[in-house]
Design a protein around this motif. Sequence first.
Motif, mmCIF file in Angstrom:
data_model
loop_
_atom_site.group_PDB
_atom_site.id
_atom_site.type_symbol
_atom_site.label_atom_id
_atom_site.label_comp_id
_atom_site.label_asym_id
_atom_site.label_seq_id
_atom_site.Cartn_x
_atom_site.Cartn_y
_atom_site.Cartn_z
ATOM 1 N N LYS A 1 1.384 -1.155 10.882
ATOM 2 C CA LYS A 1 1.079 -2.195 9.901
ATOM 3 C C LYS A 1 0.605 -1.619 8.565
ATOM 4 O O LYS A 1 1.079 -2.017 7.496
ATOM 5 N N GLU A 2 -0.327 -0.700 8.608
ATOM 6 C CA GLU A 2 -0.906 -0.166 7.371
ATOM 7 C C GLU A 2 0.131 0.573 6.531
ATOM 8 O O GLU A 2 0.137 0.478 5.307
ATOM 9 N N ILE A 3 1.031 1.281 7.194
ATOM 10 C CA ILE A 3 2.085 1.998 6.471
ATOM 11 C C ILE A 3 3.022 1.000 5.798
ATOM 12 O O ILE A 3 3.402 1.175 4.635
ATOM 13 N N ARG A 4 3.383 -0.050 6.514
ATOM 14 C CA ARG A 4 4.240 -1.089 5.928
ATOM 15 C C ARG A 4 3.568 -1.718 4.708
ATOM 16 O O ARG A 4 4.213 -1.970 3.696
ATOM 17 N N MET A 5 2.283 -1.973 4.814
ATOM 18 C CA MET A 5 1.565 -2.579 3.678
ATOM 19 C C MET A 5 1.530 -1.632 2.482
ATOM 20 O O MET A 5 1.757 -2.059 1.347
ATOM 21 N N LEU A 6 1.258 -0.358 2.746
ATOM 22 C CA LEU A 6 1.219 0.618 1.655
ATOM 23 C C LEU A 6 2.574 0.703 0.949
ATOM 24 O O LEU A 6 2.651 0.639 -0.280
ATOM 25 N N ARG A 7 3.639 0.856 1.727
ATOM 26 C CA ARG A 7 4.957 0.994 1.110
ATOM 27 C C ARG A 7 5.351 -0.270 0.357
ATOM 28 O O ARG A 7 5.857 -0.195 -0.773
ATOM 29 N N ALA A 8 5.091 -1.428 0.946
ATOM 30 C CA ALA A 8 5.436 -2.685 0.271
ATOM 31 C C ALA A 8 4.701 -2.810 -1.059
ATOM 32 O O ALA A 8 5.300 -3.186 -2.075
ATOM 33 N N ASN A 9 3.419 -2.490 -1.049
ATOM 34 C CA ASN A 9 2.637 -2.612 -2.279
ATOM 35 C C ASN A 9 3.106 -1.649 -3.362
ATOM 36 O O ASN A 9 3.167 -2.015 -4.538
ATOM 37 N N VAL A 10 3.446 -0.431 -2.971
ATOM 38 C CA VAL A 10 3.964 0.524 -3.950
ATOM 39 C C VAL A 10 5.321 0.047 -4.478
ATOM 40 O O VAL A 10 5.558 0.014 -5.692
ATOM 41 N N CYS A 11 6.207 -0.358 -3.588
ATOM 42 C CA CYS A 11 7.547 -0.795 -4.004
ATOM 43 C C CYS A 11 7.494 -2.014 -4.918
ATOM 44 O O CYS A 11 8.273 -2.111 -5.869
ATOM 45 N N LEU A 12 6.582 -2.925 -4.637
ATOM 46 C CA LEU A 12 6.464 -4.123 -5.474
ATOM 47 C C LEU A 12 6.029 -3.776 -6.891
ATOM 48 O O LEU A 12 6.450 -4.416 -7.844
ATOM 49 N N ARG A 13 5.209 -2.755 -7.034
ATOM 50 C CA ARG A 13 4.619 -2.449 -8.337
ATOM 51 C C ARG A 13 5.428 -1.456 -9.172
ATOM 52 O O ARG A 13 5.153 -1.274 -10.345
ATOM 53 N N LEU A 14 6.428 -0.837 -8.575
ATOM 54 C CA LEU A 14 7.288 0.058 -9.355
ATOM 55 C C LEU A 14 8.342 -0.761 -10.097
ATOM 56 O O LEU A 14 8.785 -1.798 -9.599
ATOM 57 N N PRO A 15 8.734 -0.300 -11.289
ATOM 58 C CA PRO A 15 9.746 -1.055 -12.047
ATOM 59 C C PRO A 15 11.079 -1.144 -11.301
ATOM 60 O O PRO A 15 11.679 -0.126 -10.962
ATOM 61 N N GLU A 16 11.505 -2.361 -11.026
ATOM 62 C CA GLU A 16 12.740 -2.598 -10.276
ATOM 63 C C GLU A 16 13.944 -2.000 -11.003
ATOM 64 O O GLU A 16 14.848 -1.448 -10.368
ATOM 65 N N SER A 17 13.950 -2.070 -12.319
ATOM 66 C CA SER A 17 15.098 -1.591 -13.087
ATOM 67 C C SER A 17 15.328 -0.085 -12.913
ATOM 68 O O SER A 17 16.443 0.396 -13.089
ATOM 69 N N PHE A 18 14.289 0.635 -12.535
ATOM 70 C CA PHE A 18 14.411 2.087 -12.396
ATOM 71 C C PHE A 18 14.465 2.529 -10.939
ATOM 72 O O PHE A 18 15.253 3.393 -10.570
ATOM 73 N N PHE A 19 13.619 1.932 -10.086
ATOM 74 C CA PHE A 19 13.491 2.405 -8.702
ATOM 75 C C PHE A 19 14.274 1.576 -7.676
ATOM 76 O O PHE A 19 14.538 2.048 -6.575
ATOM 77 N N HIS A 20 14.597 0.345 -8.006
ATOM 78 C CA HIS A 20 15.387 -0.519 -7.120
ATOM 79 C C HIS A 20 14.821 -0.550 -5.688
ATOM 80 O O HIS A 20 15.555 -0.361 -4.722
ATOM 81 N N CYS A 21 13.525 -0.803 -5.582
ATOM 82 C CA CYS A 21 12.920 -0.800 -4.249
ATOM 83 C C CYS A 21 12.199 -2.111 -3.911
ATOM 84 O O CYS A 21 11.502 -2.185 -2.902
ATOM 85 N N THR A 22 12.404 -3.147 -4.717
ATOM 86 C CA THR A 22 11.769 -4.431 -4.412
ATOM 87 C C THR A 22 12.295 -4.998 -3.106
ATOM 88 O O THR A 22 11.554 -5.618 -2.343
ATOM 89 N N GLN A 23 13.569 -4.764 -2.796
ATOM 90 C CA GLN A 23 14.126 -5.233 -1.526
ATOM 91 C C GLN A 23 13.391 -4.591 -0.350
ATOM 92 O O GLN A 23 13.180 -5.230 0.681
#
Length: 156
Positions: free
Chosen positions: A74-96
């Motif tokens: 759970k904690e790993i999923r939360m960490l990755r989701a939070n990082v992916c949400l906050r990175l610019p989608e136009s550059f990292f394409h990780c919002t999905q």
Amino acid sequence: MKGVDGDKKSVKNAYEIFLKLRNIEPDNALIEAYYGSTLALLGRDAVQPLEKADKAQEGLDSLNQAISMDPNQKEIRMLRANVCLRLPESFFHCTQTAIEDYSFLLERYKKDPSYLTNTQVRGIMEDLSTAYKNVGKLSEANEVLQRLKQFTSKKK
């Protein structure tokens, strides 16, 4: 948390701690995830654009590695989701990826209501709605907000 809130010195200290721990326990998925999270924060705090991008990508790579080591943590999923949400989608394409992680967490919660606290569920639903908005999926974002309203009214 000080680092997440913008304390650059705390980010550097956390990075050094997790780097040492990672060397001691290379097979520990949670340490790998926190190491990746600190790399992403170093990227956020970097001055040079190339360093920002490189550190953020290294952080994502470590977070993805942590998920491959322990996909149900759970904690790993939360960490990755939070990082992916906050990175610019136009550059990292990780919002999905954030959407997938938040959805995974909510599915687990459906099966076991003790899996997440009410505060965590609310935060995840808010972030999931934001993630959907960030990729232009407005109907999905609104659907999550409706579920959040229902959840909030049930918990009062």
